[in-house]
Design an enzyme around this catalytic site. Sequence first.
Site, PDB file in Angstrom:
ATOM      1  N   LYS A 176      46.522 -19.293  -1.437  1.00  0.00           N
ATOM      2  CA  LYS A 176      46.495 -17.899  -0.948  1.00  0.00           C
ATOM      3  C   LYS A 176      45.290 -17.666  -0.051  1.00  0.00           C
ATOM      4  O   LYS A 176      45.400 -17.046   1.000  1.00  0.00           O
ATOM      5  CB  LYS A 176      46.443 -16.896  -2.119  1.00  0.00           C
TER       6      LYS A 176
ATOM      7  N   ARG B 240      40.355 -29.421  -4.631  1.00  0.00           N
ATOM      8  CA  ARG B 240      39.722 -28.350  -3.857  1.00  0.00           C
ATOM      9  C   ARG B 240      38.195 -28.412  -3.953  1.00  0.00           C
ATOM     10  O   ARG B 240      37.631 -28.644  -5.009  1.00  0.00           O
ATOM     11  CB  ARG B 240      40.209 -26.985  -4.384  1.00  0.00           C
TER      12      ARG B 240
ATOM     13  N   ARG C 205      43.872 -20.688 -16.617  1.00  0.00           N
ATOM     14  CA  ARG C 205      44.221 -19.803 -15.493  1.00  0.00           C
ATOM     15  C   ARG C 205      45.732 -19.765 -15.274  1.00  0.00           C
ATOM     16  O   ARG C 205      46.288 -18.726 -14.959  1.00  0.00           O
ATOM     17  CB  ARG C 205      43.508 -20.270 -14.214  1.00  0.00           C
TER      18      ARG C 205
HETATM   19  P1  AMP Z   1      40.434 -16.349  -7.552  1.00  0.00           P
HETATM   20  O1  AMP Z   1      39.390 -16.760  -6.597  1.00  0.00           O
HETATM   21  O2  AMP Z   1      41.396 -15.327  -6.987  1.00  0.00           O
HETATM   22  O3  AMP Z   1      41.147 -17.510  -8.179  1.00  0.00           O
HETATM   23  O4  AMP Z   1      39.677 -15.595  -8.734  1.00  0.00           O
HETATM   24  C1  AMP Z   1      38.696 -16.247  -9.519  1.00  0.00           C
HETATM   25  C2  AMP Z   1      38.482 -15.497 -10.807  1.00  0.00           C
HETATM   26  O5  AMP Z   1      37.998 -14.176 -10.521  1.00  0.00           O
HETATM   27  C3  AMP Z   1      39.727 -15.263 -11.663  1.00  0.00           C
HETATM   28  O6  AMP Z   1      40.068 -16.370 -12.473  1.00  0.00           O
HETATM   29  C4  AMP Z   1      39.290 -14.055 -12.488  1.00  0.00           C
HETATM   30  O7  AMP Z   1      38.367 -14.428 -13.486  1.00  0.00           O
HETATM   31  C5  AMP Z   1      38.531 -13.233 -11.455  1.00  0.00           C
HETATM   32  N1  AMP Z   1      39.430 -12.311 -10.725  1.00  0.00           N
HETATM   33  C6  AMP Z   1      39.717 -12.340  -9.386  1.00  0.00           C
HETATM   34  N2  AMP Z   1      40.560 -11.361  -9.065  1.00  0.00           N
HETATM   35  C7  AMP Z   1      40.816 -10.680 -10.213  1.00  0.00           C
HETATM   36  C8  AMP Z   1      41.635  -9.572 -10.542  1.00  0.00           C
HETATM   37  N3  AMP Z   1      42.366  -8.946  -9.608  1.00  0.00           N
HETATM   38  N4  AMP Z   1      41.644  -9.144 -11.822  1.00  0.00           N
HETATM   39  C9  AMP Z   1      40.891  -9.746 -12.778  1.00  0.00           C
HETATM   40  N5  AMP Z   1      40.118 -10.818 -12.539  1.00  0.00           N
HETATM   41  C10 AMP Z   1      40.070 -11.292 -11.275  1.00  0.00           C
END
Ligand code: AMP
Length: 207
Positions: free
Chosen positions: A13, A121, A165
């Site tokens: 994404k 990654r 995750r």
């Molecule tokens: P990402 O980089 O989108 O994979 O996000 C990394 C981590 O940030 C996630 O595993 C969550 O711990 C936190 N996080 C990011 N976006 C959200 C969201 N919309 N709601 C809750 N936690 C989030």
Amino acid sequence: MNIVLLGPPGIGKGTAAGKLSKKLGIPHIATGDMLRENVAQKTELGVKAKSLMDRGLLVPDDVVIEMIKEKLQNDDCKNGFILDGFPRTINQAEEIKDIKIDKVVNIQASDEVIVERISRRRVCSKCGFIYHLDFIKPNREGFCDKCSGILNQREDDKPEAIKERLKVYREKTEPLINYYKEKDLIVDVDGSGTPEEEFELVLKAVS
Ligand code: AMP
């Protein structure tokens, strides 16, 4: 155009959103990046969020909702935006239901593809640019092409956190597919190809 990119962790994404942002001239808003900035700067929020993030768990809804609402009020979002990593729960989606969403791009791939991709990654510790050791290789091993920053593996990209995750994604985020299907906003995209192939499909989905 107001776009949401939906899909499991590691599906690409962030990479697709970065390219789309350049192409369409609208901001890429990633709650994960915003949270990581807070972690790096050791803000109160960052300190609280870090252990949840490292374990692959979601941070509380109210934290991200406040962050995103503030961001969407910025002038640069007037002509559109790309949300990456938000919403991640039905409650988060409900909180922004008054904001018009034009398309929700649902990127999908099997767990095997996702786990393999996440483990390859690497992220620049300085500018945040995302590499993949096979598809988006740095010219100099371990260093960012753009800013010479050191490339790291995210704590939550390590095997134990990846499992968590994916579980959290299936339980909390996947229900959003039906939520947005009912609103007739979903466009499915195959995320199992190369970053270039994936981007072409994402671009087609929003065109
Ligand atoms: P990402 O980089 O989108 O994979 O996000 C990394 C981590 O940030 C996630 O595993 C969550 O711990 C936190 N996080 C990011 N976006 C959200 C969201 N919309 N709601 C809750 N936690 C989030």
